[in-house]
Design a protein around this motif. Sequence first.
Motif, mmCIF file in Angstrom:
data_model
loop_
_atom_site.group_PDB
_atom_site.id
_atom_site.type_symbol
_atom_site.label_atom_id
_atom_site.label_comp_id
_atom_site.label_asym_id
_atom_site.label_seq_id
_atom_site.Cartn_x
_atom_site.Cartn_y
_atom_site.Cartn_z
ATOM 1 N N LYS A 165 -17.282 20.353 -5.146
ATOM 2 C CA LYS A 165 -16.746 20.718 -6.464
ATOM 3 C C LYS A 165 -17.001 22.200 -6.760
ATOM 4 C CE LYS A 165 -16.901 19.415 -11.348
ATOM 5 N NZ LYS A 165 -17.538 18.511 -12.348
ATOM 6 N N GLU A 166 -18.185 22.675 -6.380
ATOM 7 C CA GLU A 166 -18.516 24.085 -6.624
ATOM 8 C C GLU A 166 -17.589 25.003 -5.824
ATOM 9 O OE1 GLU A 166 -22.336 27.140 -6.080
ATOM 10 O OE2 GLU A 166 -22.553 24.982 -5.737
ATOM 11 N N TRP A 167 -17.310 24.627 -4.566
ATOM 12 C CA TRP A 167 -16.421 25.447 -3.753
ATOM 13 C C TRP A 167 -14.981 25.369 -4.249
ATOM 14 C CZ3 TRP A 167 -18.023 29.220 -1.023
ATOM 15 C CH2 TRP A 167 -19.258 29.197 -0.393
ATOM 16 N N ASP A 168 -14.580 24.202 -4.754
ATOM 17 C CA ASP A 168 -13.231 24.095 -5.329
ATOM 18 C C ASP A 168 -13.073 25.014 -6.533
ATOM 19 O OD1 ASP A 168 -12.430 22.297 -3.433
ATOM 20 O OD2 ASP A 168 -12.837 20.517 -4.650
ATOM 21 N N ASN A 169 -14.097 25.057 -7.387
ATOM 22 C CA ASN A 169 -14.039 25.927 -8.566
ATOM 23 C C ASN A 169 -13.993 27.402 -8.148
ATOM 24 O OD1 ASN A 169 -14.179 23.681 -10.253
ATOM 25 N ND2 ASN A 169 -16.416 23.775 -10.422
ATOM 26 N N LYS A 170 -14.806 27.750 -7.137
ATOM 27 C CA LYS A 170 -14.793 29.143 -6.674
ATOM 28 C C LYS A 170 -13.454 29.493 -6.036
ATOM 29 C CE LYS A 170 -19.769 29.645 -5.875
ATOM 30 N NZ LYS A 170 -20.831 29.907 -4.877
ATOM 31 N N THR A 171 -12.885 28.541 -5.284
ATOM 32 C CA THR A 171 -11.592 28.792 -4.648
ATOM 33 C C THR A 171 -10.495 28.980 -5.690
ATOM 34 O OG1 THR A 171 -12.264 27.471 -2.741
ATOM 35 C CG2 THR A 171 -9.917 27.880 -3.004
ATOM 36 N N THR A 172 -10.520 28.129 -6.745
ATOM 37 C CA THR A 172 -9.523 28.253 -7.805
ATOM 38 C C THR A 172 -9.630 29.607 -8.512
ATOM 39 O OG1 THR A 172 -9.587 25.860 -8.150
ATOM 40 C CG2 THR A 172 -8.661 27.196 -9.913
ATOM 41 N N LYS A 173 -10.853 30.001 -8.813
ATOM 42 C CA LYS A 173 -11.053 31.292 -9.478
ATOM 43 C C LYS A 173 -10.610 32.436 -8.579
ATOM 44 C CE LYS A 173 -14.557 34.099 -11.817
ATOM 45 N NZ LYS A 173 -14.160 35.324 -11.108
ATOM 46 N N LEU A 174 -10.967 32.357 -7.294
ATOM 47 C CA LEU A 174 -10.573 33.414 -6.373
ATOM 48 C C LEU A 174 -9.060 33.492 -6.224
ATOM 49 C CD1 LEU A 174 -11.493 35.586 -4.365
ATOM 50 C CD2 LEU A 174 -11.614 33.805 -2.609
ATOM 51 N N THR A 175 -8.396 32.340 -6.205
ATOM 52 C CA THR A 175 -6.933 32.328 -6.097
ATOM 53 C C THR A 175 -6.286 32.963 -7.321
ATOM 54 O OG1 THR A 175 -7.058 30.308 -4.766
ATOM 55 C CG2 THR A 175 -4.938 30.843 -5.740
ATOM 56 N N LYS A 176 -6.810 32.634 -8.505
ATOM 57 C CA LYS A 176 -6.278 33.235 -9.726
ATOM 58 C C LYS A 176 -6.479 34.756 -9.728
ATOM 59 C CE LYS A 176 -6.870 29.163 -12.701
ATOM 60 N NZ LYS A 176 -7.562 28.610 -13.892
ATOM 61 N N ASP A 177 -7.681 35.189 -9.300
ATOM 62 C CA ASP A 177 -7.939 36.635 -9.250
ATOM 63 C C ASP A 177 -7.021 37.329 -8.242
ATOM 64 O OD1 ASP A 177 -9.894 36.267 -11.120
ATOM 65 O OD2 ASP A 177 -11.550 36.210 -9.669
ATOM 66 N N LEU A 178 -6.782 36.666 -7.098
ATOM 67 C CA LEU A 178 -5.896 37.251 -6.097
ATOM 68 C C LEU A 178 -4.463 37.341 -6.622
ATOM 69 C CD1 LEU A 178 -5.404 38.285 -3.225
ATOM 70 C CD2 LEU A 178 -5.090 35.904 -2.505
ATOM 71 N N ASP A 179 -3.977 36.274 -7.305
ATOM 72 C CA ASP A 179 -2.625 36.319 -7.871
ATOM 73 C C ASP A 179 -2.491 37.438 -8.902
ATOM 74 O OD1 ASP A 179 -1.690 34.271 -6.321
ATOM 75 O OD2 ASP A 179 -2.133 32.694 -7.779
ATOM 76 N N TRP A 180 -3.512 37.569 -9.738
ATOM 77 C CA TRP A 180 -3.469 38.639 -10.752
ATOM 78 C C TRP A 180 -3.448 40.013 -10.087
ATOM 79 C CZ3 TRP A 180 -6.923 42.595 -11.690
ATOM 80 C CH2 TRP A 180 -6.697 43.343 -12.852
ATOM 81 N N PHE A 181 -4.275 40.203 -9.064
ATOM 82 C CA PHE A 181 -4.316 41.500 -8.384
ATOM 83 C C PHE A 181 -2.983 41.794 -7.710
ATOM 84 C CE2 PHE A 181 -5.114 43.756 -4.334
ATOM 85 C CZ PHE A 181 -5.528 44.969 -4.845
ATOM 86 N N ILE A 182 -2.390 40.793 -7.071
ATOM 87 C CA ILE A 182 -1.099 41.006 -6.402
ATOM 88 C C ILE A 182 -0.019 41.310 -7.421
ATOM 89 C CG2 ILE A 182 0.696 39.858 -5.057
ATOM 90 C CD1 ILE A 182 -1.492 38.364 -3.573
ATOM 91 N N GLU A 183 0.002 40.575 -8.514
ATOM 92 C CA GLU A 183 1.054 40.722 -9.526
ATOM 93 C C GLU A 183 0.966 42.066 -10.234
ATOM 94 O OE1 GLU A 183 4.335 39.584 -11.821
ATOM 95 O OE2 GLU A 183 3.422 38.424 -10.198
ATOM 96 N N GLU A 184 -0.254 42.481 -10.566
ATOM 97 C CA GLU A 184 -0.404 43.661 -11.414
ATOM 98 C C GLU A 184 -0.572 44.960 -10.623
ATOM 99 O OE1 GLU A 184 -0.019 43.642 -14.605
ATOM 100 O OE2 GLU A 184 0.250 41.457 -14.683
ATOM 101 N N HIS A 185 -1.125 44.904 -9.446
ATOM 102 C CA HIS A 185 -1.460 46.146 -8.736
ATOM 103 C C HIS A 185 -0.838 46.230 -7.342
ATOM 104 C CE1 HIS A 185 -4.403 47.300 -11.808
ATOM 105 N NE2 HIS A 185 -4.840 46.041 -11.791
#
Length: 329
Positions: A165-185
């Motif tokens: 569960k902890e790794w799933d939460n970290k993976t979800t957060k990392l995916t969101k951060d990666l999408d934001w970085f790709i979209e904005e920068h």
Amino acid sequence: MEYEYDNPARRAHEADMERTIQELNKRKRELEEAIQQLRSSSTVPDSEPSPEDTLEIFAKAYEDVAESRPFLPTPGSVLPALLAIRTARKTITESSEHLESQASSQDEVARKLESEKTALREQQALKTALENRIRSLREGLENKQEKSPEQIAKERIAELKRQNKEWDNKTTKLTKDLDWFIEEHLGPMLAAEDLGGPVVGQLTDIDPEDLSAGFSAQGKLKKAKEQPDVDKRQRRIDEIWGPQEQRGEPNKRKREGDEASAAVAEIRRLIEQLINKLVESQGDNSACYLRIPKETAAVRFLVRSKVAMFHPKDAQQLRLVDFGRDIDD
């Protein structure tokens, strides 16, 4: 110019020096005369002296030396001062040489001492870590002995679920951060490089709306009045990043059909395909390569960032770097 009050002292010093020189010369003459008398009075013996004669000669010489008056400088002579200065100078020179010779050995001893202190600290830290490890192993062994195998299995399953569960939460957060970085920068910078602009990272502040004008042969952004019409712009997007259906873009986006959105969709699709290939290969390094139709800015960026790597013999095949394995496997 000499001062008057220095003249009496200078004259007295010169007089003392003169008396001392005369006294030493007188003593020198006396010694030379004594040596000459000994030479003239001595006769070469016909045979070697016996041990008794040699002992008598030495005894007589010692008695003469002991009874003779020692040579002492006259009162007011500067000879004692000169001898004292010579002795002091010799002592200072020897002390300086000794200090210089001891300086290097002192530095070596200091370095050795510091090395021994470091080794001692490491040994103490290692001892503390080993003691803690032994204590934890003993406590764990005691706990295991008190618990049944069913309890241990349940606790292990619960721990694995918690970690999952902890790794799933970290993976979800990392995916969101990666999408934001790709979209904005990252997306606008990739689009700029594909359109002939600077390499990703050289121009960080890019307005996606300015990309429609494209870049000149010198890599500079064109002026807004030189923007192509909508149809020509869409054809250019399709030529560089492929049709909209192939890019997997949704029908309605914030910037539907523009260059930045096309670059965003292209890098997302590329990362997803590389991840799927790596998972499907199941550890087979030869099966984790993805064949790419052409080299784009997204491909070059992943390779420069050490996220992906080309096949050593085929530049049209790309794979993710498996950070859990050796790259050369």
